[in-house]
Scaffold this motif. Structure first.
Motif, short mmCIF file in Angstrom:
data_model
loop_
_atom_site.label_atom_id
_atom_site.label_comp_id
_atom_site.label_asym_id
_atom_site.label_seq_id
_atom_site.Cartn_x
_atom_site.Cartn_y
_atom_site.Cartn_z
N VAL A 1 12.17 12.71 8.12
CA VAL A 1 11.38 13.39 7.20
C VAL A 1 9.70 13.17 7.21
CG1 VAL A 1 12.49 12.26 5.32
CG2 VAL A 1 11.40 10.34 6.63
N GLY A 2 9.65 13.01 8.55
CA GLY A 2 7.78 12.97 9.78
C GLY A 2 7.57 12.01 9.87
N LYS A 3 5.91 11.43 10.01
CA LYS A 3 5.26 10.48 10.59
C LYS A 3 5.29 9.84 9.81
CE LYS A 3 3.77 12.09 15.39
NZ LYS A 3 3.15 12.49 16.15
N PRO A 4 4.88 8.10 9.65
CA PRO A 4 4.34 7.42 8.63
C PRO A 4 2.96 7.80 8.68
CG PRO A 4 6.09 5.68 10.38
CD PRO A 4 6.08 7.21 10.81
N MET A 5 2.70 8.03 7.35
CA MET A 5 1.36 7.34 6.72
C MET A 5 -0.21 6.59 7.90
SD MET A 5 1.19 10.92 6.28
CE MET A 5 -0.97 10.99 6.12
N CYS B 1 2.85 11.88 -2.40
CA CYS B 1 3.64 10.39 -3.90
C CYS B 1 4.43 9.65 -2.66
CB CYS B 1 4.90 11.44 -3.87
SG CYS B 1 3.68 12.59 -6.08
N PHE B 2 4.52 10.06 -1.50
CA PHE B 2 5.15 9.62 -0.86
C PHE B 2 5.28 9.49 0.58
CE2 PHE B 2 9.79 9.81 2.57
CZ PHE B 2 10.33 9.15 1.49
N ASP B 3 5.42 8.03 0.72
CA ASP B 3 4.99 8.20 2.46
C ASP B 3 6.51 7.15 3.79
OD1 ASP B 3 3.63 7.63 4.88
OD2 ASP B 3 4.33 5.02 4.58
N PRO B 4 6.83 8.10 4.37
CA PRO B 4 9.03 7.49 4.96
C PRO B 4 8.35 5.94 5.44
CG PRO B 4 6.76 9.47 6.14
CD PRO B 4 6.37 8.61 4.92
N ALA B 5 7.29 5.55 5.46
CA ALA B 5 7.64 4.31 6.08
C ALA B 5 7.25 3.00 4.55
CB ALA B 5 6.35 3.95 7.34
N PHE C 1 0.81 -1.36 -0.13
CA PHE C 1 -0.33 -0.26 -0.15
C PHE C 1 0.67 0.60 -0.08
CE2 PHE C 1 -2.76 -2.98 2.33
CZ PHE C 1 -2.95 -4.11 1.17
N ALA C 2 2.08 1.15 -0.44
CA ALA C 2 2.69 2.31 -0.77
C ALA C 2 2.17 3.72 -1.83
CB ALA C 2 3.95 2.49 -1.81
N PRO C 3 1.86 4.15 -1.34
CA PRO C 3 1.04 5.80 -2.37
C PRO C 3 1.67 5.07 -4.03
CG PRO C 3 2.31 7.16 -0.81
CD PRO C 3 2.97 5.38 -1.23
N MET C 4 2.92 4.82 -4.32
CA MET C 4 3.33 5.31 -5.55
C MET C 4 3.62 3.68 -6.06
SD MET C 4 3.29 7.99 -7.29
CE MET C 4 3.76 8.46 -8.86
#
Lengths: 253, 156
Positions: free
Chosen positions: A203-207, A145-149, A96-99
């Motif tokens: 790069v922030g929190k994972p969604m 487009c990006f998820d840190p995890a 389930f990555a965004p891209m």
């Protein structure tokens, strides 16, 4: 009637997300803030604040030949100044990555000028003039487009796209370039080729899982939307398959 | 050729295990005390960077850690993803399932019974390693590898 691009077939949310990313009229949603310096650190091509190394003199000094095509095409800032061509490479988890790698190439080709995108199984590379690449990379990292995890910036040893996740939901990384810190934010401790950074880049929190499943562009019947659920996408793929099988590259029917 | 008369099981968690969880699981299985052979599989965690401009540099990785199992100490070289076990008898399978239930609380796993270990050499094995004398070691580890198999003394 004016041609209106449809980008990709499908009636599910996954197909809609794919269309959004490919559609240049769709504004990418900004999710996180990342500084220019952090982007430069993660990519590791030059030290932050240093001058851009060049491969040729600026076009204004180069004495270009008279050419109608050169008059038509406005050079990018990086091309004007003679920057090197550098790259950023992404790996996106099947979970389930965004891209996904092919979509990244479609998107880069449609949305950006002067890029050379390429997909190689589970990874996707974007090559461009250095200063233009930094702008593109910043947009790719700071938006949806990006998820840190589930997405990773990996110049080499990219293994992870089709593997199971780690216990904490991070995509497997053989070089442990990023860590899930105690404050639940993801920090890059190595650059994209695995060289340790002097300071970690946040790069922030994972969604969360709900957001990922709503924004993913990957068909996955194991907890998400299966490809077989999308009748329109299947019909389209079967039509293309049938036409190509019957008529090679010149279908006439 | 190893006679496949002993029951074999494969434990596959839904996530890759961190060393602490792997240690807990392996110690739990070790206490059951009926394991004849066991292989721990998963993607490799190389000690140095193997590709790219950073090739040869050290690769510190939290997954590459020394763990203690059944009184033995060894360094994990993989991120644990799959465990294949050969047991003395199938009576222990429910007990091992219980150990898994206790360890895998945040994610699911599958425990399958079947034949998962090699019982005879393949042509590729002959080409790569020659004749493997110890048939019990067939398919368990790289015969030319530097690291020897680990023998857990157990309770018997």
């Amino acid at each position: 009637m004016a041609y209106k691009p449809q980008f990709c077939a499908g009636t599910t949310k996954v197909a809609e997300n794919r269309r959004n990313f490919m559609n240049p009229a769709y504004k990418l949603q900004k999710i996180r803030d990342i500084s220019d310096e952090d982007v430069v650190l993660i990519m590791g091509h030059r030290a932050p604040g240093s001058a851009y190394p060049t491969t040729h003199p600026p076009l204004s000094e180069a004495g270009e030949p008279k050419c109608p095509v050169r008059k038509l095409v406005t050079p990018l800032d990086g091309a004007k100044t003679g920057d090197r061509v550098r790259y950023i490479q992404f790996t996106d988890s099947y979970w389930f990555a965004p891209m996904h790698p092919y979509l990244r190439s479609y998107m880069a080709s449609i949305r950006y000028r002067g890029v050379d995108p390429g997909t190689l199984s589970g990874r996707q590379i974007v090559e461009c003039r250095e200063r233009d690449l930094e702008k593109i990379a910043k947009e790719l990292i700071s938006t949806e487009c990006f998820d840190p995890a589930r997405s990773g910036i990996r110049g080499c040893t990219v293994h992870g796209h089709s593997l199971r996740l780690d216990e904490d939901g991070m995509m497997f990384d053989m070089l442990a370039r990023r860590i899930l810190d105690k404050d639940k934010t993801v920090k890059y401790v190595k650059d994209q080729v695995g060289v340790p950074l002097d300071k970690p880049v946040n790069v922030g929190k994972p969604m969360d899982e709900k957001w990922l499943k709503a924004h993913t562009t990957i068909y996955n019947s194991n907890g998400g939307t299966g490809f077989r659920e999308d009748k329109e996408a299947i019909e389209f793929i079967q039509t293309i398959h049938s036409l190509r099988t019957k008529y090679g590259f010149m279908p006439k029917e | 050729m190893t006679e496949a008369i002993f029951p074999q099981i494969r434990i596959m968690p839904a996530r890759f295990l961190y060393p602490e969880t792997a240690e807990k699981l392996l110690n739990g299985i070790c206490k059951v005390g009926v394991v004849r052979r066991m292989t721990v599989n998963g993607p490799r965690l190389p000690p140095t960077i193997t590709e790219g401009p950073g090739r040869g540099l050290p690769n510190p990785h939290p997954g590459r850690k020394v763990i203690h199992v059944g009184g033995e100490e060894f360094e994990l070289q993989v991120q644990v993803g799959t465990l294949i076990l050969e047991l003395e008898n199938s009576d222990a399978i429910p007990v091992i399932r219980q150990v898994c239930d206790e360890v895998f609380t945040n994610f699911s796993y599958t425990l399958q019974e079947g034949k998962f270990m090699k019982s005879q050499m393949t042509v590729s094995d002959y080409a790569k390693y020659g004749e493997i004398e110890d048939k019990e070691m067939l398919g368990m580890s790289d015969p030319k590898g530097k690291q020897c198999p680990i023998i857990l003394q157990g309770t018997q």
